[in-house]
Structure formats: structure tokens, C-alpha cells
Design a protein around this motif. Structure first.
Motif, PDB file in Angstrom:
ATOM      1  N   THR A  99       0.817  -1.210   0.000  1.00 40.42           N
ATOM      2  CA  THR A  99       0.000   0.000   0.000  1.00 40.42           C
ATOM      3  C   THR A  99       0.852   1.263   0.000  1.00 40.42           C
ATOM      4  O   THR A  99       0.573   2.221  -0.735  1.00 40.42           O
ATOM      5  N   PHE A 100       1.888   1.301   0.828  1.00 39.78           N
ATOM      6  CA  PHE A 100       2.742   2.486   0.892  1.00 39.78           C
ATOM      7  C   PHE A 100       3.488   2.691  -0.419  1.00 39.78           C
ATOM      8  O   PHE A 100       3.549   3.812  -0.943  1.00 39.78           O
ATOM      9  N   SER A 157       2.125   7.122  -6.837  1.00 45.54           N
ATOM     10  CA  SER A 157       0.896   7.754  -7.295  1.00 45.54           C
ATOM     11  C   SER A 157       1.034   9.273  -7.381  1.00 45.54           C
ATOM     12  O   SER A 157       2.008   9.866  -6.886  1.00 45.54           O
ATOM     13  N   GLU A 158       0.026   9.909  -7.962  1.00 45.64           N
ATOM     14  CA  GLU A 158      -0.009  11.366  -8.070  1.00 45.64           C
ATOM     15  C   GLU A 158      -0.216  12.035  -6.714  1.00 45.64           C
ATOM     16  O   GLU A 158       0.042  13.233  -6.561  1.00 45.64           O
ATOM     17  N   PHE A 159      -0.689  11.280  -5.754  1.00 47.80           N
ATOM     18  CA  PHE A 159      -0.928  11.844  -4.429  1.00 47.80           C
ATOM     19  C   PHE A 159       0.389  12.139  -3.700  1.00 47.80           C
ATOM     20  O   PHE A 159       0.410  12.945  -2.773  1.00 47.80           O
ATOM     21  N   ASN A 160       1.442  11.472  -4.102  1.00 53.59           N
ATOM     22  CA  ASN A 160       2.762  11.735  -3.514  1.00 53.59           C
ATOM     23  C   ASN A 160       3.432  12.839  -4.314  1.00 53.59           C
ATOM     24  O   ASN A 160       4.214  12.588  -5.224  1.00 53.59           O
ATOM     25  N   ASN A 161       3.117  14.055  -3.959  1.00 54.15           N
ATOM     26  CA  ASN A 161       3.607  15.205  -4.712  1.00 54.15           C
ATOM     27  C   ASN A 161       3.904  16.353  -3.745  1.00 54.15           C
ATOM     28  O   ASN A 161       3.201  17.377  -3.723  1.00 54.15           O
ATOM     29  N   PRO A 162       4.931  16.214  -2.918  1.00 55.10           N
ATOM     30  CA  PRO A 162       5.220  17.233  -1.896  1.00 55.10           C
ATOM     31  C   PRO A 162       5.560  18.604  -2.464  1.00 55.10           C
ATOM     32  O   PRO A 162       5.455  19.602  -1.752  1.00 55.10           O
ATOM     33  N   LYS A 163       5.952  18.655  -3.734  1.00 54.30           N
ATOM     34  CA  LYS A 163       6.283  19.945  -4.335  1.00 54.30           C
ATOM     35  C   LYS A 163       5.036  20.767  -4.654  1.00 54.30           C
ATOM     36  O   LYS A 163       5.097  21.982  -4.788  1.00 54.30           O
ATOM     37  N   ASP A 164       3.912  20.081  -4.800  1.00 54.53           N
ATOM     38  CA  ASP A 164       2.650  20.758  -5.076  1.00 54.53           C
ATOM     39  C   ASP A 164       1.681  20.423  -3.940  1.00 54.53           C
ATOM     40  O   ASP A 164       1.050  19.366  -3.937  1.00 54.53           O
ATOM     41  N   LYS A 165       1.580  21.301  -2.961  1.00 55.01           N
ATOM     42  CA  LYS A 165       0.778  21.053  -1.776  1.00 55.01           C
ATOM     43  C   LYS A 165      -0.698  20.858  -2.103  1.00 55.01           C
ATOM     44  O   LYS A 165      -1.433  20.202  -1.354  1.00 55.01           O
ATOM     45  N   SER A 166      -1.156  21.412  -3.220  1.00 57.75           N
ATOM     46  CA  SER A 166      -2.569  21.280  -3.587  1.00 57.75           C
ATOM     47  C   SER A 166      -2.908  19.861  -4.043  1.00 57.75           C
ATOM     48  O   SER A 166      -4.077  19.462  -4.015  1.00 57.75           O
ATOM     49  N   LYS A 167      -1.908  19.123  -4.490  1.00 51.88           N
ATOM     50  CA  LYS A 167      -2.133  17.760  -4.972  1.00 51.88           C
ATOM     51  C   LYS A 167      -1.629  16.694  -3.994  1.00 51.88           C
ATOM     52  O   LYS A 167      -2.062  15.548  -4.053  1.00 51.88           O
ATOM     53  N   GLY A 227     -16.234   0.883 -17.855  1.00 52.00           N
ATOM     54  CA  GLY A 227     -14.986   1.480 -17.404  1.00 52.00           C
ATOM     55  C   GLY A 227     -15.036   1.756 -15.902  1.00 52.00           C
ATOM     56  O   GLY A 227     -16.017   2.306 -15.406  1.00 52.00           O
ATOM     57  N   VAL A 228     -14.000   1.358 -15.207  1.00 54.99           N
ATOM     58  CA  VAL A 228     -13.883   1.622 -13.777  1.00 54.99           C
ATOM     59  C   VAL A 228     -12.614   2.437 -13.568  1.00 54.99           C
ATOM     60  O   VAL A 228     -11.521   1.994 -13.913  1.00 54.99           O
ATOM     61  N   THR A 229     -12.772   3.637 -13.029  1.00 54.44           N
ATOM     62  CA  THR A 229     -11.630   4.518 -12.817  1.00 54.44           C
ATOM     63  C   THR A 229     -11.392   4.704 -11.327  1.00 54.44           C
ATOM     64  O   THR A 229     -12.329   5.001 -10.582  1.00 54.44           O
ATOM     65  N   ASN A 230     -10.142   4.532 -10.934  1.00 49.10           N
ATOM     66  CA  ASN A 230      -9.743   4.770  -9.545  1.00 49.10           C
ATOM     67  C   ASN A 230      -9.494   6.267  -9.398  1.00 49.10           C
ATOM     68  O   ASN A 230      -8.414   6.764  -9.684  1.00 49.10           O
ATOM     69  N   VAL A 231     -10.515   6.986  -8.948  1.00 48.66           N
ATOM     70  CA  VAL A 231     -10.425   8.445  -8.902  1.00 48.66           C
ATOM     71  C   VAL A 231     -10.004   8.979  -7.536  1.00 48.66           C
ATOM     72  O   VAL A 231      -9.516  10.109  -7.431  1.00 48.66           O
ATOM     73  N   GLY A 232     -10.209   8.194  -6.482  1.00 49.42           N
ATOM     74  CA  GLY A 232     -10.021   8.751  -5.147  1.00 49.42           C
ATOM     75  C   GLY A 232      -8.962   8.115  -4.285  1.00 49.42           C
ATOM     76  O   GLY A 232      -8.507   8.722  -3.306  1.00 49.42           O
ATOM     77  N   ALA A 233      -8.540   6.907  -4.612  1.00 46.40           N
ATOM     78  CA  ALA A 233      -7.572   6.206  -3.759  1.00 46.40           C
ATOM     79  C   ALA A 233      -6.149   6.507  -4.205  1.00 46.40           C
ATOM     80  O   ALA A 233      -5.848   6.463  -5.400  1.00 46.40           O
ATOM     81  N   GLY A 234      -5.290   6.776  -3.253  1.00 52.94           N
ATOM     82  CA  GLY A 234      -3.883   7.036  -3.561  1.00 52.94           C
ATOM     83  C   GLY A 234      -3.070   5.776  -3.650  1.00 52.94           C
ATOM     84  O   GLY A 234      -1.846   5.798  -3.517  1.00 52.94           O
ATOM     85  N   HIS A 235      -3.741   4.662  -3.882  1.00 50.97           N
ATOM     86  CA  HIS A 235      -3.105   3.345  -4.000  1.00 50.97           C
ATOM     87  C   HIS A 235      -3.980   2.495  -4.899  1.00 50.97           C
ATOM     88  O   HIS A 235      -5.006   2.971  -5.408  1.00 50.97           O
ATOM     89  N   SER A 277      -3.881   3.857  -8.843  1.00 54.31           N
ATOM     90  CA  SER A 277      -4.434   5.186  -8.608  1.00 54.31           C
ATOM     91  C   SER A 277      -4.518   5.995  -9.903  1.00 54.31           C
ATOM     92  O   SER A 277      -3.568   6.031 -10.701  1.00 54.31           O
ATOM     93  N   LYS A 278      -5.686   6.594 -10.135  1.00 56.03           N
ATOM     94  CA  LYS A 278      -5.981   7.473 -11.275  1.00 56.03           C
ATOM     95  C   LYS A 278      -6.050   6.740 -12.615  1.00 56.03           C
ATOM     96  O   LYS A 278      -6.169   7.377 -13.667  1.00 56.03           O
ATOM     97  N   GLU A 279      -5.994   5.423 -12.608  1.00 58.18           N
ATOM     98  CA  GLU A 279      -6.077   4.671 -13.863  1.00 58.18           C
ATOM     99  C   GLU A 279      -7.492   4.136 -14.085  1.00 58.18           C
ATOM    100  O   GLU A 279      -8.286   4.024 -13.158  1.00 58.18           O
ATOM    101  N   ARG A 280      -7.776   3.814 -15.370  1.00 59.09           N
ATOM    102  CA  ARG A 280      -9.095   3.315 -15.759  1.00 59.09           C
ATOM    103  C   ARG A 280      -8.947   1.907 -16.332  1.00 59.09           C
ATOM    104  O   ARG A 280      -8.087   1.655 -17.159  1.00 59.09           O
TER     105      ARG A 280
END
Length: 595
Positions: free
Chosen positions: A355-356, A362-372, A452-460, A535-538
């Protein structure tokens, strides 16, 4: 009652001392003192015997503390009782040798008893744990089991004992809402109240050898493991197994704390387990560093209600050191969770749960962009409302500072089922998080139904964790213009299991011969299938429809989730028959007509 006992003990000792011939006391005073001594001795006997019984039961039979000093005090107490009764009923008339021995034993034994009692009560050493247990944990190269099963590091200048821990029930007095959230969460219910785990740990011990249990315990039952226990125990009420499955708000834990203080610490991932971790990584199973040594306030370890109350007042009056003891910048980082949410095969090191590492990519690991950038805590410890993250304004300490974002301790993840048996609020938080994770889209072209199933919310990956047991699948129904069902997939069979050839998003583990391992997931050698969605894939699943179908078609597609397969629950229910079947959760549904 304790105050009465203390007063009577004082009267008994002083009245006995004043009868000593060395003290020249008038006869009138002696007569009164003698009666006072006898009456106080008889009274204290009736009060102390039950107390001593509970004390021996608690420390010797329950806590397994074998104090030589304590046994000497007990034997000496029996000797004083026997000699006292002899002097009362027979006496010491001068020519009686037994009477003379009884008198001296009673007199000088009293002095010795006081000295030994003080030593026993205030200076007794804690029970010594087996040094080898901690040596193996700290230096894994010394044994196969420790090397392969756990990477826990214990920062300590000495060995820990159960009394070094703090039961989470003690935290309730100042953190009542956080305690309630945690007590009904899956972090609490990882051992005795989790029937799936109890069956699996027992099965692992039976199949692979009892030492194999430590692999499971290092994350599920760390306090027991670090106190030298080699297996998880069932909580008992007398001679009966306590049914903890439906127990709410930590009731059993609170009762245990009142009776046994810190002795029974098999409370899953407890407050202290998390809040005394000083380092963590994803380098191996349970790769965290734990220390229990901290600065304590006066009377903090007191067992007396007055001492406990006073220590709380001292903490509340100046809580800075208390906060420092239980907080660390590490807790805001995702690697804090990595030590137990990345799991490795105990023999060959193959990743079972990642999981880690999935989050890291994933896109959720983006410390340079605090909004993401979103850490584990941002998703799993932030309050949810109406399917959206809604930071909870309030206090984490009763009467404490108002915070704009109190990190809730529901630990929403995927297992809504066990927490939901205790508290619906916990379950609702998890289900809301699950429903925010995916999105469905449906199309029909050239008699092919595409979903189509898209993982839109999980960071894993979706699902993650023990994805070889999680069931996430498509439930499809297609009806023609006459309302006739012309195609279906993903329905349940009569036995409650999902029908064959359904479209599931999961892992399937195989052994060295390529056969599914079933419950024995630790025998995983070959990954037979992995249909999970990163994460974020369809992911697109296609279903061929008959060429003769009559349009327009009514299509209904559901994305369903079940925390455990029916066959797994059936196996667990043989041991825990009160366990209900996990419900099927509809995460999303699309209904559409195609002409």
C-alpha cells in the motif's frame, strides 16, 4: 475500604508493640490496649484475606509475577495469624514451649513483616522478561524466526514489562471522543475481537509452527509480542470465552483496566503503540522503532484512585511535556504507516501488501505541489461528510484548544464491517471513503458492453491491503426491449459466493505449483492474477452480448464491494458462530438505455 484497612493495620501494630514488656505500661492502659489489639487483629484478618487473595490472583496467576519477597511476606503473615490464634486460644503460660515460640514469633515476626512489606510494596523489581526475546527482536540475525518475521526495534536501556505500558483505557479520561472513535475502529479490533485474525493466527501457528505467529503479532499485537508473549490469547470471563465481536466503546478494555491495570495489553494497535513510535520505514515487516521511556509526572503510575486523579491534575496544569511524549513530526508522514501497511513474505521477501509503495508511485505523492499532495492521514484520518472531506472542528482533548482539523481516529479504510458491528458512525465514515474511490462509465457498441472503472479517489491500488481476500466486482444486468434478462454477470450463488467468471478486481496468490493458496496466503510464491486498478487509472471490462438481442437495451451496472468472501467467513464462523455475514456494499450504480 483501603483507608479502613490502613487504620486497622496501624492500630493492630501499635497496640501489639505497646504490649511488649520493654514498654512499662500501666495495667489499666494495658487492658485496653490488649483488647484493642485482639479486636483490630480479628477485624483486619477478615478484611485482609480477600485482599490478599485478589492480590495473589492478580499478580501470580494472571500477571505471572513470581515475587520471592511477596511469598515470604505471605508465609510470614500466615505465621503471625497462627501464632496469634495460639496465644489467644491457648496462651503462653511459661512452661509451654510452643507458647514461648508463638510469643517470640508473633512479636519479632511483626517487625520483620513490616520491613519486608515495605520492601515488597515500594522496592520490588518488576517481573523480568526473557532477555532472549528482546535480543532476537533487536538483532534479527540471531534467529530465523526473528529475521524473517519482524523488524521491530526497541529503544530501551532495559527490558519492558506490561506495567511500563499504558492501557488505552487510561487515555479515555482526557481524550474521551478520540478514545471512543479508536475503541470502535479496526486499529483496536485487530486481535481478540477480530475473529478473522484469531482464526488466521491460530492456523498459521498450526501449519507453520508456533513461532510463526510472531510475524502476525508484530503489527496486530505488538504490545504482547514486546512483552515476551508468543501467541495472542483469547479474552476470558472465568472459564468462558468472551464474545467481543459486538462489544462497543472499549467496554471490555475499560473493565480489564479497572481489574488488572496495564496487565492485559492485547488491544491491537493501542494509543501507546502508535504514539511512542519514533521511526518507521518500509524496509520489512513491522519496521518501526518503539520506546516506552518518557518523562512522567508525579503519581502517574499510581494504582490508587487518589494518586491517579492527582496525576491527571498535574498533567492538565502543565501539559507540555505530556504532549511532547506522545507527538512526533513523523506522524504526519506517510512512511509512519508504511511499517505495517507494506507486508513481505516471511520466507522469500516477496511483497504481499504494498500500500505504501503504491502511494509513493501515485499522483498523491507530490510534496512539491501542496494542492495535490495527500498523505495517508489526509485521507484516512480526516472527517468525511456527504462523501467529501470535511475537516472536523473541535478538540482532541476534553476542554482543550479548539482545532480547525481534528484528526479523527475512525481509521477509515476498507473494513467497514467489524467496526460497524460496534458503531455505525465508524462504519459510515469508511463507506463514504469507499464510495469516493471509484467512478463507473458504461457503453454498448457492436453488441459489446464496455464498463470502465476509474480509480479516482484512492492514492493506491483499488483494492489494496489484503487484496487476495477483498472482493470488488462488477454486477451486470442487461434487459431487452421486452424486459427480458438477456445477460448477467457478478451474481451470488446459493452458497453466497460470487459466481464463476465474474469480473473481480483482486489479487490471486498461487503456491510453487501454481495452485491458489486459499487461506494460507503466506504460502504465496506465484502471482496468478492481479486485476486491481492503480491510482488514477481506468480499467475497461468488456462483455459480449448475443447478436440476437432486441434493442433498446436497459443496462444496470453496479460496482460492489465485500470485505471478505463468503467461503472465508464460513470458515471463521465454525470457530465464531455468532459472526454475521459481511454485507455487500454498492459503491456505485449506473443505469442506462442503449437504442
Amino acid at each position: 475500604m483501603r483507608a479502613v484497612i490502613k487504620i486497622l493495620v496501624f492500630v493492630m501494630f501499635i497496640s501489639g508493640l505497646l504490649q511488649w514488656s520493654v514498654i512499662d505500661m500501666s495495667w489499666e492502659d494495658f487492658r485496653v490496649i490488649q483488647v484493642a489489639h485482639i479486636l483490630s487483629s480479628i477485624a483486619i484478618l477478615f478484611l485482609l484475606v480477600p485482599f490478599i487473595y485478589r492480590h495473589i490472583r492478580r499478580y501470580y496467576f494472571i500477571k505471572k509475577v513470581n515475587s520471592i519477597n511477596g511469598w515470604v511476606v505471605f508465609v510470614l503473615f500466615i505465621l503471625l495469624i497462627a501464632s496469634g490464634f495460639y496465644l489467644l486460644l491457648v496462651g503462653n503460660r511459661g512452661g509451654d514451649t510452643i507458647g514461648e515460640l508463638s510469643f517470640n514469633a508473633h512479636l519479632y515476626g511483626s517487625f520483620l513483616l513490616v520491613i519486608l512489606f515495605v520492601a515488597h510494596a515500594f522496592f520490588s523489581e518488576k517481573k523480568q522478561l526473557t532477555p532472549l526475546v528482546f535480543l532476537l527482536l533487536i538483532n534479527p540475525e540471531l534467529s530465523y524466526s526473528a529475521q524473517m518475521l519482524s523488524n521491530i526495534e526497541v529503544n530501551s536501556t532495559r527490558e519492558y514489562h506490561s506495567e511500563d505500558w499504558t492501557s488505552s483505557a487510561k487515555c479515555k479520561s482526557c481524550h474521551s471522543e478520540i478514545f471512543k472513535q479508536w475503541s470502535n475502529s479496526n486499529h483496536k479490533h485487530m486481535v481478540g475481537s477480530n475473529p478473522y485474525y484469531m482464526v488466521m493466527e491460530t492456523l498459521a501457528g498450526e501449519v507453520e509452527g508456533e513461532g510463526f505467529r510472531k510475524w502476525c503479532m508484530s503489527c496486530h499485537n505488538p504490545s504482547a509480542l514486546l512483552n515476551g508473549h508468543d501467541k495472542t490469547t483469547h479474552d476470558m470471563e472465568g472459564n468462558f470465552l468472551r464474545d467481543e465481536i459486538f462489544e462497543k466503546d472499549g467496554q471490555g478494555l475499560i473493565a480489564d483496566f479497572k481489574e488488572q491495570d496495564n496487565f492485559r495489553l492485547e488491544e491491537g494497535v493501542s494509543c501507546v503503540t502508535c504514539h511512542r513510535i519514533t521511526d518507521a520505514s518500509s524496509k520489512g515487516n513491522a519496521s518501526y522503532t518503539l520506546t516506552l521511556e518518557r518523562k512522567k509526572y508525579a503519581f502517574e503510575d499510581s494504582k490508587a484512585p487518589l494518586g491517579h486523579w492527582f496525576s491527571e491534575k498535574l498533567i492538565n496544569s502543565n501539559p507540555d511535556e505530556h504532549k511532547k511524549s506522545y507527538m512526533d513530526p513523523l506522524y504526519k508522514e506517510s512512511r509512519y504507516c508504511a511499517s505495517c501497511h507494506d507486508e513481505f513474505h516471511p520466507k522469500n521477501g516477496i511483497a504481499i501488501v504494498s500500500t505504501f509503495k503504491e502511494w509513493e508511485k501515485s499522483e498523491f505523492n507530490n510534496p512539491k505541489d501542496k494542492s495535490k499532495h495527500k498523505t495517508c492521514i489526509d485521507c484516512h484520518m480526516t472527517n468525511l461528510k456527504d462523501g467529501k472531506f470535511s475537516p472536523l472542528k473541535g478538540t482532541s482533548t476534553d476542554g482543550g484548544v479548539i482545532k480547525e482539523d481534528v484528526k479523527v481516529h475512525y481509521f477509515s479504510g476498507s473494513n467497514h464491517f467489524l467496526s460497524g458491528l460496534k458503531d455505525k458512525k465508524n462504519e459510515e465514515q469508511t463507506i463514504e471513503l469507499l464510495k469516493s474511490s471509484a467512478k463507473l462509465d458504461v457503453d454498448v457498441k457492436d453488441n459489446v458492453l464496455s464498463v470502465g472503472v476509474t480509480n479516482v479517489g484512492a492514492g493506491h491500488h483499488l483494492p489494496t491491503g489484503v487484496a487476495d481476500f477483498r472482493e470488488l466486482w462488477l454486477d451486470v444486468s442487461v434487459k431487452d426491449r421486452d424486459g427480458k434478462l438477456v445477460f448477467s454477470s457478478g451474481k451470488l450463488k446459493e452458497d453466497g459466493n460470487i459466481e464463476d467468471d465474474s469480473r473481480l478486481f483482486q489479487k490471486v496468490f498461487g503456491d510453487e505449483e501454481g495452485k491458489p493458496v486459499g487461506l494460507l496466503f503466506w504460502r504465496y510464491k506465484i502471482l496468478l492474477k492481479d486485476t486491481r486498478i492503480p491510482s488514477k487509472e481506468r480499467r475497461i471490462e468488456s462483455f459480449a452480448l448475443a447478436s440476437s438481442v432486441k434493442y433498446p437495451l436497459s443496462v444496470e451496472v453496479k460496482l460492489n464491494f465485500r470485505i471478505y468472501p463468503q467461503w472465508t467467513t464460513d470458515a471463521v464462523k465454525k470457530v465464531f458462530p455468532t459472526l454475521p455475514n459481511p454485507p455487500i456494499i454498492e459503491l456505485m450504480k449506473v443505469e442506462k438505455e442503449f437504442k
